[in-house]
Design a protein around this motif. Structure first.
Motif, PDB file in Angstrom:
ATOM      1  N   LEU A  13       0.816  -1.206   0.000  1.00 42.07           N
ATOM      2  CA  LEU A  13       0.000   0.000   0.000  1.00 42.07           C
ATOM      3  C   LEU A  13       0.848   1.254   0.000  1.00 42.07           C
ATOM      4  CD1 LEU A  13      -2.061  -2.156   0.901  1.00 42.07           C
ATOM      5  CD2 LEU A  13      -3.152  -0.401   2.256  1.00 42.07           C
ATOM      6  N   LYS A  14       0.259   2.314  -0.530  1.00 41.77           N
ATOM      7  CA  LYS A  14       0.869   3.630  -0.442  1.00 41.77           C
ATOM      8  C   LYS A  14       0.711   4.162   0.976  1.00 41.77           C
ATOM      9  CE  LYS A  14      -1.930   4.689  -3.704  1.00 41.77           C
ATOM     10  NZ  LYS A  14      -2.748   5.295  -4.783  1.00 41.77           N
ATOM     11  N   SER A  15       1.396   5.255   1.249  1.00 44.29           N
ATOM     12  CA  SER A  15       1.309   5.885   2.568  1.00 44.29           C
ATOM     13  C   SER A  15       0.874   7.334   2.404  1.00 44.29           C
ATOM     14  CB  SER A  15       2.668   5.835   3.284  1.00 44.29           C
ATOM     15  OG  SER A  15       3.063   4.516   3.528  1.00 44.29           O
ATOM     16  N   VAL A 144      -7.058   7.159  -4.137  1.00 46.87           N
ATOM     17  CA  VAL A 144      -6.653   6.948  -2.749  1.00 46.87           C
ATOM     18  C   VAL A 144      -7.931   6.634  -1.991  1.00 46.87           C
ATOM     19  CG1 VAL A 144      -5.594   7.921  -0.693  1.00 46.87           C
ATOM     20  CG2 VAL A 144      -4.680   8.490  -2.937  1.00 46.87           C
ATOM     21  N   THR A 148      -6.510   2.771   1.985  1.00 50.20           N
ATOM     22  CA  THR A 148      -5.149   3.254   1.743  1.00 50.20           C
ATOM     23  C   THR A 148      -4.713   4.166   2.878  1.00 50.20           C
ATOM     24  OG1 THR A 148      -5.819   3.342  -0.593  1.00 50.20           O
ATOM     25  CG2 THR A 148      -3.627   4.144  -0.044  1.00 50.20           C
ATOM     26  N   TRP A 149      -5.628   5.041   3.311  1.00 51.00           N
ATOM     27  CA  TRP A 149      -5.303   5.927   4.436  1.00 51.00           C
ATOM     28  C   TRP A 149      -5.024   5.126   5.703  1.00 51.00           C
ATOM     29  CZ3 TRP A 149      -4.226  10.915   4.241  1.00 51.00           C
ATOM     30  CH2 TRP A 149      -4.715  11.687   3.190  1.00 51.00           C
ATOM     31  N   GLY A 152      -2.070   2.170   5.196  1.00 48.28           N
ATOM     32  CA  GLY A 152      -0.755   2.569   4.695  1.00 48.28           C
ATOM     33  C   GLY A 152       0.330   2.357   5.735  1.00 48.28           C
ATOM     34  N   ALA A 196      -7.207  -1.148  -2.225  1.00 48.95           N
ATOM     35  CA  ALA A 196      -6.066  -0.348  -1.796  1.00 48.95           C
ATOM     36  C   ALA A 196      -4.708  -0.879  -2.243  1.00 48.95           C
ATOM     37  CB  ALA A 196      -6.070  -0.237  -0.268  1.00 48.95           C
ATOM     38  N   HIS A 198      -1.536  -1.894  -4.249  1.00 47.97           N
ATOM     39  CA  HIS A 198      -0.867  -1.486  -5.477  1.00 47.97           C
ATOM     40  C   HIS A 198       0.434  -2.283  -5.608  1.00 47.97           C
ATOM     41  CE1 HIS A 198      -3.319   2.160  -6.424  1.00 47.97           C
ATOM     42  NE2 HIS A 198      -3.727   1.867  -5.201  1.00 47.97           N
TER      43      HIS A 198
END
Length: 213
Positions: A13-15, A144, A148-149, A152, A196, A198
């Motif tokens: 996941l992104k941050s 997003v 993801t929030w 992350g 979420a 990726h």
């Protein structure tokens, strides 16, 4: 908002960060905002619930608080549904029957070039979509989602996301082979990892950084 690829190797996941800080989104965040801004119904429900449970406001920042907030928000929504429905019917009776702008659904009006942003509050929390059109086709697309929030991982500055922070609260495991306490905490966020996740390369190397303005 800034979105960075995490240097950690335990998540895809992104941050995302808001003004450099990690954020928790979802029912608890919304109920806390209503409470902090003085919403009468939210204050009455939160205070009466905490009193019944013999807990103070600090208990909201927990697995129990997150689960409670989801129930209280549902109560608030149900109490307001009739009013919203009555207003909808009143608008229809006054002739307001429009449900969409037909031009946006007609390919003849679609732009060949352009950018679009869609931001809303979904049941799980803050949701954003960004799109770039080029030559009548999607050139770049970014989303997003609430998970993801919340999910992350730690960012390059060592700041943990909501999941990880919630699990740092000294969970006592009755049976380490069946860590139900950990699962209960994660489930309180209502995860949707399919939205979420990726991909990164096979070696876990950082591929890019994305900044969204």
């Amino acid at each position: 908002m800034k979105v960075e690829e995490s240097p950690c190797h335990y998540s895809w996941l992104k941050s995302p960060r808001w003004r450099g800080k990690p954020m928790e989104v979802g029912p608890l965040a919304r109920v806390l905002m209503m409470y902090a801004t003085g919403d009468a119904q939210a204050r009455e429900l939160v205070d009466s619930s905490l009193s019944l449970l013999k807990l103070d406001q600090r208990a909201l920042f927990s697995t129990l608080g997150r689960t409670l907030a989801r129930a209280l928000e549902t109560k608030i929504l149900c109490d307001n549904l009739q009013s919203w429905y009555d207003r909808l019917v009143a608008n229809i009776k006054q002739g307001d029957t429009r449900t969409f702008n037909e031009r946006y659904f007609d390919p003849a009006y679609w732009p060949k070039e352009g950018k679009g942003i869609g931001i809303m509050e979904a049941p799980r929390g803050a949701l954003g979509h960004w799109i770039v059109m080029k030559d009548g086709l999607i050139d770049n697309y970014q989303c997003v989602v609430p998970t993801t929030w919340n999910a992350g991982p730690r960012d390059p500055n060592g700041q943990t996301g909501a999941y990880e922070a919630a699990l740092q609260d000294n969970h006592t495991l009755v049976d380490q082979a069946q860590p139900l306490e950990i699962l209960r905490t994660l489930h309180s966020f209502d995860p949707c990892l399919a939205c979420a996740v990726h991909l990164m390369d096979a070696h876990g190397n950082e591929q890019l950084k994305v900044k969204i303005r």
